[in-house]
Write a protein that holds these residues in place. Structure first.
Motif, PDB file in Angstrom:
ATOM      1  N   LEU A 172     -26.294 -18.401  17.902  1.00  0.00           N
ATOM      2  CA  LEU A 172     -25.674 -19.634  18.368  1.00  0.00           C
ATOM      3  C   LEU A 172     -26.385 -20.170  19.602  1.00  0.00           C
ATOM      4  O   LEU A 172     -26.799 -19.403  20.477  1.00  0.00           O
ATOM      5  CB  LEU A 172     -24.199 -19.381  18.713  1.00  0.00           C
ATOM      6  CG  LEU A 172     -23.324 -18.857  17.568  1.00  0.00           C
ATOM      7  CD1 LEU A 172     -21.976 -18.415  18.102  1.00  0.00           C
ATOM      8  CD2 LEU A 172     -23.151 -19.924  16.504  1.00  0.00           C
ATOM      9  N   TRP A 203     -26.672 -22.062  23.201  1.00  0.00           N
ATOM     10  CA  TRP A 203     -25.907 -22.323  24.408  1.00  0.00           C
ATOM     11  C   TRP A 203     -26.128 -23.782  24.795  1.00  0.00           C
ATOM     12  O   TRP A 203     -26.992 -24.462  24.218  1.00  0.00           O
ATOM     13  CB  TRP A 203     -26.351 -21.396  25.534  1.00  0.00           C
ATOM     14  CG  TRP A 203     -25.877 -19.975  25.375  1.00  0.00           C
ATOM     15  CD1 TRP A 203     -25.534 -19.349  24.207  1.00  0.00           C
ATOM     16  CD2 TRP A 203     -25.717 -19.016  26.408  1.00  0.00           C
ATOM     17  NE1 TRP A 203     -25.162 -18.048  24.451  1.00  0.00           N
ATOM     18  CE2 TRP A 203     -25.267 -17.811  25.803  1.00  0.00           C
ATOM     19  CE3 TRP A 203     -25.904 -19.025  27.777  1.00  0.00           C
ATOM     20  CZ2 TRP A 203     -25.003 -16.651  26.533  1.00  0.00           C
ATOM     21  CZ3 TRP A 203     -25.646 -17.873  28.520  1.00  0.00           C
ATOM     22  CH2 TRP A 203     -25.202 -16.694  27.894  1.00  0.00           C
ATOM     23  N   THR A 204     -25.355 -24.279  25.743  1.00  0.00           N
ATOM     24  CA  THR A 204     -25.449 -25.675  26.163  1.00  0.00           C
ATOM     25  C   THR A 204     -25.475 -25.745  27.690  1.00  0.00           C
ATOM     26  O   THR A 204     -25.394 -24.723  28.377  1.00  0.00           O
ATOM     27  CB  THR A 204     -24.246 -26.491  25.657  1.00  0.00           C
ATOM     28  OG1 THR A 204     -23.081 -26.133  26.434  1.00  0.00           O
ATOM     29  CG2 THR A 204     -23.970 -26.230  24.182  1.00  0.00           C
ATOM     30  N   THR A 226     -19.720 -29.177  21.765  1.00  0.00           N
ATOM     31  CA  THR A 226     -19.853 -27.943  22.544  1.00  0.00           C
ATOM     32  C   THR A 226     -20.651 -26.861  21.826  1.00  0.00           C
ATOM     33  O   THR A 226     -20.807 -25.756  22.356  1.00  0.00           O
ATOM     34  CB  THR A 226     -18.463 -27.381  22.896  1.00  0.00           C
ATOM     35  OG1 THR A 226     -17.723 -27.174  21.688  1.00  0.00           O
ATOM     36  CG2 THR A 226     -17.707 -28.342  23.804  1.00  0.00           C
ATOM     37  N   LEU A 227     -21.156 -27.152  20.628  1.00  0.00           N
ATOM     38  CA  LEU A 227     -21.995 -26.209  19.889  1.00  0.00           C
ATOM     39  C   LEU A 227     -23.074 -27.000  19.155  1.00  0.00           C
ATOM     40  O   LEU A 227     -22.882 -27.400  18.006  1.00  0.00           O
ATOM     41  CB  LEU A 227     -21.156 -25.389  18.898  1.00  0.00           C
ATOM     42  CG  LEU A 227     -21.898 -24.267  18.166  1.00  0.00           C
ATOM     43  CD1 LEU A 227     -22.326 -23.171  19.143  1.00  0.00           C
ATOM     44  CD2 LEU A 227     -21.016 -23.658  17.072  1.00  0.00           C
ATOM     45  N   TRP A 283     -20.236 -19.593  10.575  1.00  0.00           N
ATOM     46  CA  TRP A 283     -21.232 -18.882  11.375  1.00  0.00           C
ATOM     47  C   TRP A 283     -22.593 -19.523  11.161  1.00  0.00           C
ATOM     48  O   TRP A 283     -22.881 -20.087  10.098  1.00  0.00           O
ATOM     49  CB  TRP A 283     -21.339 -17.423  10.932  1.00  0.00           C
ATOM     50  CG  TRP A 283     -20.194 -16.535  11.276  1.00  0.00           C
ATOM     51  CD1 TRP A 283     -18.992 -16.883  11.818  1.00  0.00           C
ATOM     52  CD2 TRP A 283     -20.154 -15.112  11.102  1.00  0.00           C
ATOM     53  NE1 TRP A 283     -18.200 -15.784  11.987  1.00  0.00           N
ATOM     54  CE2 TRP A 283     -18.882 -14.667  11.561  1.00  0.00           C
ATOM     55  CE3 TRP A 283     -21.051 -14.164  10.615  1.00  0.00           C
ATOM     56  CZ2 TRP A 283     -18.508 -13.327  11.533  1.00  0.00           C
ATOM     57  CZ3 TRP A 283     -20.677 -12.833  10.581  1.00  0.00           C
ATOM     58  CH2 TRP A 283     -19.427 -12.417  11.038  1.00  0.00           C
ATOM     59  N   PHE A 316     -16.215 -19.839  13.220  1.00  0.00           N
ATOM     60  CA  PHE A 316     -16.413 -19.842  14.656  1.00  0.00           C
ATOM     61  C   PHE A 316     -15.673 -21.039  15.233  1.00  0.00           C
ATOM     62  O   PHE A 316     -15.770 -22.153  14.695  1.00  0.00           O
ATOM     63  CB  PHE A 316     -17.903 -19.929  14.994  1.00  0.00           C
ATOM     64  CG  PHE A 316     -18.218 -19.650  16.441  1.00  0.00           C
ATOM     65  CD1 PHE A 316     -18.254 -18.355  16.930  1.00  0.00           C
ATOM     66  CD2 PHE A 316     -18.474 -20.697  17.316  1.00  0.00           C
ATOM     67  CE1 PHE A 316     -18.523 -18.104  18.263  1.00  0.00           C
ATOM     68  CE2 PHE A 316     -18.747 -20.454  18.649  1.00  0.00           C
ATOM     69  CZ  PHE A 316     -18.781 -19.153  19.122  1.00  0.00           C
ATOM     70  N   PRO A 361     -15.666 -23.041  18.535  1.00  0.00           N
ATOM     71  CA  PRO A 361     -16.356 -23.201  19.817  1.00  0.00           C
ATOM     72  C   PRO A 361     -15.396 -23.629  20.921  1.00  0.00           C
ATOM     73  O   PRO A 361     -14.218 -23.907  20.688  1.00  0.00           O
ATOM     74  CB  PRO A 361     -17.380 -24.309  19.527  1.00  0.00           C
ATOM     75  CG  PRO A 361     -17.401 -24.480  18.034  1.00  0.00           C
ATOM     76  CD  PRO A 361     -16.055 -24.063  17.556  1.00  0.00           C
ATOM     77  N   ARG A 362     -15.922 -23.687  22.149  1.00  0.00           N
ATOM     78  CA  ARG A 362     -15.166 -24.260  23.255  1.00  0.00           C
ATOM     79  C   ARG A 362     -14.481 -25.537  22.799  1.00  0.00           C
ATOM     80  O   ARG A 362     -15.053 -26.329  22.064  1.00  0.00           O
ATOM     81  CB  ARG A 362     -16.108 -24.640  24.390  1.00  0.00           C
ATOM     82  CG  ARG A 362     -16.563 -23.536  25.307  1.00  0.00           C
ATOM     83  CD  ARG A 362     -17.326 -24.199  26.447  1.00  0.00           C
ATOM     84  NE  ARG A 362     -17.794 -23.243  27.441  1.00  0.00           N
ATOM     85  CZ  ARG A 362     -19.056 -22.820  27.519  1.00  0.00           C
ATOM     86  NH1 ARG A 362     -19.948 -23.231  26.631  1.00  0.00           N
ATOM     87  NH2 ARG A 362     -19.404 -21.982  28.473  1.00  0.00           N
ATOM     88  N   ASP A 414     -14.345 -18.805  23.360  1.00  0.00           N
ATOM     89  CA  ASP A 414     -14.412 -19.216  21.963  1.00  0.00           C
ATOM     90  C   ASP A 414     -14.027 -18.018  21.100  1.00  0.00           C
ATOM     91  O   ASP A 414     -13.776 -16.921  21.610  1.00  0.00           O
ATOM     92  CB  ASP A 414     -15.798 -19.771  21.592  1.00  0.00           C
ATOM     93  CG  ASP A 414     -16.934 -18.865  22.050  1.00  0.00           C
ATOM     94  OD1 ASP A 414     -16.742 -17.625  22.081  1.00  0.00           O
ATOM     95  OD2 ASP A 414     -18.023 -19.371  22.372  1.00  0.00           O
ATOM     96  N   GLN A 427     -14.741 -15.917  17.283  1.00  0.00           N
ATOM     97  CA  GLN A 427     -15.505 -15.657  16.065  1.00  0.00           C
ATOM     98  C   GLN A 427     -14.631 -14.825  15.145  1.00  0.00           C
ATOM     99  O   GLN A 427     -14.000 -13.859  15.598  1.00  0.00           O
ATOM    100  CB  GLN A 427     -16.780 -14.902  16.420  1.00  0.00           C
ATOM    101  CG  GLN A 427     -17.717 -14.624  15.257  1.00  0.00           C
ATOM    102  CD  GLN A 427     -19.016 -13.994  15.731  1.00  0.00           C
ATOM    103  OE1 GLN A 427     -19.665 -14.501  16.638  1.00  0.00           O
ATOM    104  NE2 GLN A 427     -19.384 -12.882  15.126  1.00  0.00           N
ATOM    105  N   ALA A 448     -20.946 -17.324  24.115  1.00  0.00           N
ATOM    106  CA  ALA A 448     -21.406 -17.087  22.746  1.00  0.00           C
ATOM    107  C   ALA A 448     -22.476 -16.012  22.780  1.00  0.00           C
ATOM    108  O   ALA A 448     -22.946 -15.603  23.845  1.00  0.00           O
ATOM    109  CB  ALA A 448     -21.945 -18.381  22.131  1.00  0.00           C
TER     110      ALA A 448
END
Length: 550
Positions: A123, A125-126, A171-172, A206, A343, A345-346, A358, A360, A524
């Motif tokens: 995954l 990141w941001t 966010t993903l 996923w 999944f 996410p935020r 988050d 999974q 993540a």
């Protein structure tokens, strides 16, 4: 071996090390790879090891592994005997932690490292992670941004051939996918229920890679095929050697895992990829005249700001969906179980319950009789802030099987984390209940909470008793297996160990590219970011090496 001088020495062959040797050999460098464990091949993936667990708790598998020398490794949330040979022997590889703050260090020493036992979920990141200080006032900003890593994320994803879908979740970020990933019918129902109730919460598949049919990770295979890579297995590195005048890295001293014979190797550049705790331990053990507090520890930050993500585990059922389904997105593997799941996410900026965590999980993938409520399982990951008192030090009173001081690991939640973990658990409980699910338990380092039928209602009485008794030793810090920090990157050497290109400030011909370099914990998995950072750092190292700047 000490007479040979390589262009580059790489220590560790996992996610970081395999991409390091691929990149360096592709650039034409002669490379030596030192791996502490044995080589891995088809024999290690015997389909005969793939047996259904005796119970959902698999207490007897864990008990047998404990007797054989893996009392720590057997506590991993999803441990099975099938993978036991991909985890270390704890008797030979001990460590210590404060009595009131246990830490679960799950590790593997073999060619490919933990790539053989991780969930294969990759995954992105941001800037919610990379620029956390600027956005929230907490933690520290990374010296790089998402925009800088995005092309490298693209490259790694395209190279590995991810299963995934374009989800358009802020966010993903979406990635580069070779094939679509599927949800089970139960997960489709779950997704519709969540997203219709909370429009700013998203349920996606996923993003993952399938098991490598060749069993040796592709980047490692390609490096070997180049003819420029020499691999020394069973090589336990005990220190990185340095030049007495310049303080720069000159190579490494290592022991043969089986015979104890000590050897020294020389290299113009060194890439350390041994995993966060192990890399920090090695840097601390490489103290010298120029580096009295440990290699690269001029700031005093080496070993500090160690983190793991906040773990919580929940099991239950979902009455709106019945039965189960097999995900056939990826080819069936004779050794591994099918990959895939969901999944969350935020949550979006407009969601009042948004937090830095988050989830999974999976719905309707565990076999149950037709007409029975679908099973659900979730693992939550929460953000941990970097604290100077959470650190890795050397415990000189205890040594491993090769007489190397073991690491002492302190990873303690502060009030910030305790509050976030409570919210993380409460949010999951509320979300499952609101859409018609029933949780049987949820647990974290703060304890086990049973509901309804209680944990694993179909298991035998003894297994349930042992599950409750040992839960705190299983779901403590470290259980997320996403440890980060200890040798963090920074803009200046004042409070960091590495510069923005992963170079040790005081020894720029040494780079550290595993997750010890991370200034923040994220929420993540770390593996994709480790791979991308490794490529970036190695390219910069080669450019400087060729320009004579090292």
């Amino acid at each position: 071996m000490s007479q040979i001088v390589y262009d580059a020495l790489v220590i560790g062959s996992g996610a970081a090390g395999s991409f390091a040797v691929k990149e360096l050999t592709a650039q034409g460098l002669s490379v030596l790879l030192l791996e502490a464990g044995p080589a891995v091949g088809p024999k290690d993936f015997d389909p005969a090891r793939k047996k259904a667990p005796a119970s959902s708790i698999n207490i007897w598998e864990r008990a047998r592994a404990t007797v054989k020398g893996q009392p720590i490794q057997a506590r991993a949330a999803f441990f099975t005997e099938r993978f036991s040979h991909f985890f270390v022997n704890d008797r030979k590889n001990p460590y210590t932690a404060p009595k009131d703050a246990p830490f679960l260090w799950i590790r593997g020493r073999q060619g490919g490292g933990r790539l053989h036992s991780f969930g294969r979920v990759l995954l992105r990141w941001t800037d919610e992670d990379f620029k956390i200080r600027s956005r929230t006032g907490k933690g520290v900003d990374w010296p790089i941004s998402y925009d800088e890593l995005a092309p490298l994320y693209d490259e790694v994803e395209a190279y590995l051939g991810l299963y995934g879908n374009k989800d358009n979740v802020p966010t993903l970020p979406d990635g580069v996918y070779a094939r679509p990933a599927s949800l089970t019918p139960a997960e489709q129902v779950f997704k519709e229920a969540v997203e219709s109730r909370w429009p700013d919460r998203h349920v996606v598949s996923w993003r993952y890679i399938s098991p490598d049919a060749e069993r040796v990770p592709r980047p490692l295979r390609e490096a070997q095929a180049s003819g420029r890579l020499t691999v020394q297995y069973d090589a336990v590195v005990r220190r990185i050697t340095t030049d007495d005048k310049t303080g720069h890295a000159t190579g490494a001293e290592f022991l043969d895992r089986n015979t104890g014979k000590v050897s020294t190797v020389r290299a113009a550049t060194v890439v350390l990829c041994a995993s966060p705790i192990e890399s920090v331990r090695l840097l601390l053990n490489s103290a010298s005249t120029n580096h009295p507090g440990g290699l690269g520890n001029r700031s005093g930050a080496l070993g500090r700001y160690f983190m793991d993500q906040l773990p919580c585990l929940a099991f239950g059922s979902f009455s709106k969906a019945k039965g189960w389904a097999l995900d056939e997105s990826a080819p069936t593997d004779p050794f591994y179980n099918p990959s895939g799941g969901i999944f969350i996410p935020r949550f979006g900026e407009d969601d009042a319950a948004r937090g830095d965590f988050d989830y999974q999980g999976s719905v309707g993938r565990a076999p149950v009789p037709d007409g029975t409520d679908a099973r659900l399982a979730f693992f939550g990951f929460g953000r941990m802030l970097p604290y100077a008192d959470n650190r890795i030090t050397l415990d000189s009173r205890r040594k491993d099987a090769w007489s190397i001081p073991v690491p002492h690991i302190r990873c303690v939640m502060h009030e910030e984390e305790l509050a976030l973990l409570r919210r993380q658990e409460e949010t999951l409980i509320g979300m499952i209940k609101e859409i018609g699910g029933d949780l049987e338990f949820i647990g974290s380092p703060t304890g086990l909470k049973e509901m309804g039928k209680g944990a694993f209602p179909e298991a035998d009485v003894f297994s349930r008793f042992m599950f409750r008794k040992w839960f705190r030793k299983t779901m403590c810090m470290g259980a997320a297996i996403h440890e980060t920090g200890g040798a963090r990157m920074g803009e200046t050497p004042k409070a960091s160990v590495l510069n923005p290109y992963n170079q040790v400030w005081d020894a720029p011909n040494l780079i550290v590219t595993d997750a010890s370099a991370f200034p923040g914990s994220g929420v993540a998995g770390t593996t994709l970011t480790v791979m991308a950072l490794t490529i970036r750092a190695c390219r910069n190292l080669v450019d400087q090496y060729r320009a004579g700047q090292l």
